[in-house]
Scaffold this motif. Sequence first.
Motif, PDB file in Angstrom:
ATOM      1  N   ASP A  68       7.310  -5.381 -23.973  1.00 18.63           N
ATOM      2  CA  ASP A  68       7.650  -4.425 -22.926  1.00 18.63           C
ATOM      3  C   ASP A  68       8.699  -3.449 -23.450  1.00 18.63           C
ATOM      4  N   LEU A  69       8.278  -2.212 -23.707  1.00 17.97           N
ATOM      5  CA  LEU A  69       9.178  -1.174 -24.185  1.00 17.97           C
ATOM      6  C   LEU A  69       9.533  -0.199 -23.054  1.00 17.97           C
ATOM      7  N   LYS A  70       9.669  -0.735 -21.851  1.00 20.35           N
ATOM      8  CA  LYS A  70      10.060   0.111 -20.731  1.00 20.35           C
ATOM      9  C   LYS A  70      11.416   0.720 -21.012  1.00 20.35           C
ATOM     10  N   PRO A  71      11.545   2.041 -20.936  1.00 20.62           N
ATOM     11  CA  PRO A  71      12.831   2.671 -21.274  1.00 20.62           C
ATOM     12  C   PRO A  71      13.871   2.495 -20.178  1.00 20.62           C
ATOM     13  N   GLY A  72      15.114   2.453 -20.616  1.00 20.57           N
ATOM     14  CA  GLY A  72      16.218   2.449 -19.661  1.00 20.57           C
ATOM     15  C   GLY A  72      16.518   1.120 -19.017  1.00 20.57           C
ATOM     16  N   THR A  73      15.897   0.042 -19.504  1.00 18.19           N
ATOM     17  CA  THR A  73      16.131  -1.273 -18.906  1.00 18.19           C
ATOM     18  C   THR A  73      17.020  -2.095 -19.828  1.00 18.19           C
ATOM     19  N   PRO A  74      18.141  -2.613 -19.334  1.00 17.36           N
ATOM     20  CA  PRO A  74      19.016  -3.422 -20.183  1.00 17.36           C
ATOM     21  C   PRO A  74      18.460  -4.829 -20.369  1.00 17.36           C
ATOM     22  N   ASP A  75      19.074  -5.557 -21.262  1.00 20.03           N
ATOM     23  CA  ASP A  75      18.745  -6.961 -21.469  1.00 20.03           C
ATOM     24  C   ASP A  75      19.364  -7.755 -20.325  1.00 20.03           C
ATOM     25  N   LEU A  76      18.538  -8.112 -19.356  1.00 17.58           N
ATOM     26  CA  LEU A  76      19.064  -8.786 -18.168  1.00 17.58           C
ATOM     27  C   LEU A  76      19.562 -10.190 -18.487  1.00 17.58           C
ATOM     28  N   GLY A  84      15.767  -2.395 -24.970  1.00 15.65           N
ATOM     29  CA  GLY A  84      16.753  -3.309 -24.405  1.00 15.65           C
ATOM     30  C   GLY A  84      16.237  -4.706 -24.138  1.00 15.65           C
ATOM     31  N   LEU A  85      14.923  -4.861 -23.986  1.00 12.12           N
ATOM     32  CA  LEU A  85      14.381  -6.131 -23.515  1.00 12.12           C
ATOM     33  C   LEU A  85      13.956  -7.087 -24.625  1.00 12.12           C
ATOM     34  N   LEU A  86      13.804  -6.591 -25.873  1.00 16.09           N
ATOM     35  CA  LEU A  86      13.208  -7.404 -26.927  1.00 16.09           C
ATOM     36  C   LEU A  86      14.158  -7.578 -28.107  1.00 16.09           C
ATOM     37  N   PRO A  87      14.125  -8.746 -28.758  1.00 16.21           N
ATOM     38  CA  PRO A  87      14.910  -8.925 -29.984  1.00 16.21           C
ATOM     39  C   PRO A  87      14.283  -8.153 -31.142  1.00 16.21           C
TER      40      PRO A  87
END
Length: 456
Positions: free
Chosen positions: A101-109, A435-438
């Motif tokens: 998921d490369l959705k932009p603008g989302t931090p690592d929750l 932001g979501l992926l290592p």
Amino acid sequence: MSELIIEVDHALGDLAGQLTRALRGAVQDGRLAAGARLPATRRLAAQLGLSRGVVVEAYAQLVAAGYLVAVHGSGTRVAPGVARPPASGLPERTAPSPPYDLKPGTPDLAAFPRAAWLAAGRRALAAAAHDRLGYGDPAGLPELRAELAGHLGRVRAAAAGPGEVTVVSGVAQGLSLLVRVLTGRGHRRFAVEDPCSPGTLALLRAHGVEPVGVPVDADGLDVAALAACGATVVVLTPAHQYPTGVVLAPDRRAELVAWARESGAVVVEDDYDAEFRYDREPVGCLQGLAPDLVVHLGSLSKSLAPGLRLGWAVLPGHLAADFQHAKRYADLGTGVIEQLSFAELLSGGGYDRHLRTVRAGYRRRRDALVDALRAELPAAEPHGVAAGLHLYLQLPPDRAEEAVVAAALARGVRVEPVAPMRLTPGPPALALGYGLLPEHRLRRAAQLLAAAVAQA
């Protein structure tokens, strides 16, 4: 009535209450239709093994509440218009996110500082007087406004005291309230960067404003084009433009302030991604240059989590009272417990420590994605400064965004096309979040995206 099942459990007691609830439910769900005649009290009492007084009491309660009507000579009937419409089910759950998921603008929750937030909340609640949990100033708790004014002055070079700060439920609410205030003062022509956030476009249109697009180049917003478009309000992201990733250049900043001062316009600064600059210290906010002209909006949606719905607006004195009035009648104020917790996190240094930790991680992720894209997809060029939570990837001119997006999703990679962010056509491009992926998964996502571009 013979087909209507009414259950009364004698062992539970409160027989009149049980009967009242059972009959009310039958009316509400339509088993007793409007105008239907109920049995005589003696008949129903005998049918259910109750005293007649219990049935009389239940009927009287339902007549008083408007569910039944008692008409002399016609018995007791169901009142019209009280049956509920069929209840809708819960909305279907959204589809699960794709593996990459490369959705932009989302931090690592997963990086949300739960322990620090809980500890700050416990300390704040333990110290808070009871009256702090009541309705307070809709502009926000004094301690949070003071902490925010100090923080913004220190890290964003803002020129604001606590009185200029209003706590809001995110940038979206801040912009919504501001549009209401500005349109009420006669502002009708709002300019935005082109391209810009589709959420900003949708929000303005939802408030009856059709935005005017102003081109963005390598130096940010084209101020000459802004001056020519006739707008009296401009909304922009100068710290890290969304989606192109550029920073508003120093000469453009000066031109923008001069334009606003000469024309009497209002500059709305969405301080998007300002917490995350990886190659140098971030440039100061526009508000610090012209606090009498610029409205500064910020939030915790990228630095902590969007689910907090916590943000701030720093307003010139001539707008602050009207804005705070609008905030009062929007929701009476943002949640007090969240405000207390964030004020404590700020004052204790926990917020700064969190930002230092996640900055290092996001920089590694950005570097990994940029390196992988350059290796796997040399025909497409990543753009934007080393900042924020997204990249702008310009595609080869013979590739269609929609085809690339579909081909990537078929391989488990989610990317966002830029076309919905534009008011005028432009070259094909994607906005990619990291932001979501290592790092290792970002490298694999780049390989899959390269295959999708080749197919498209």
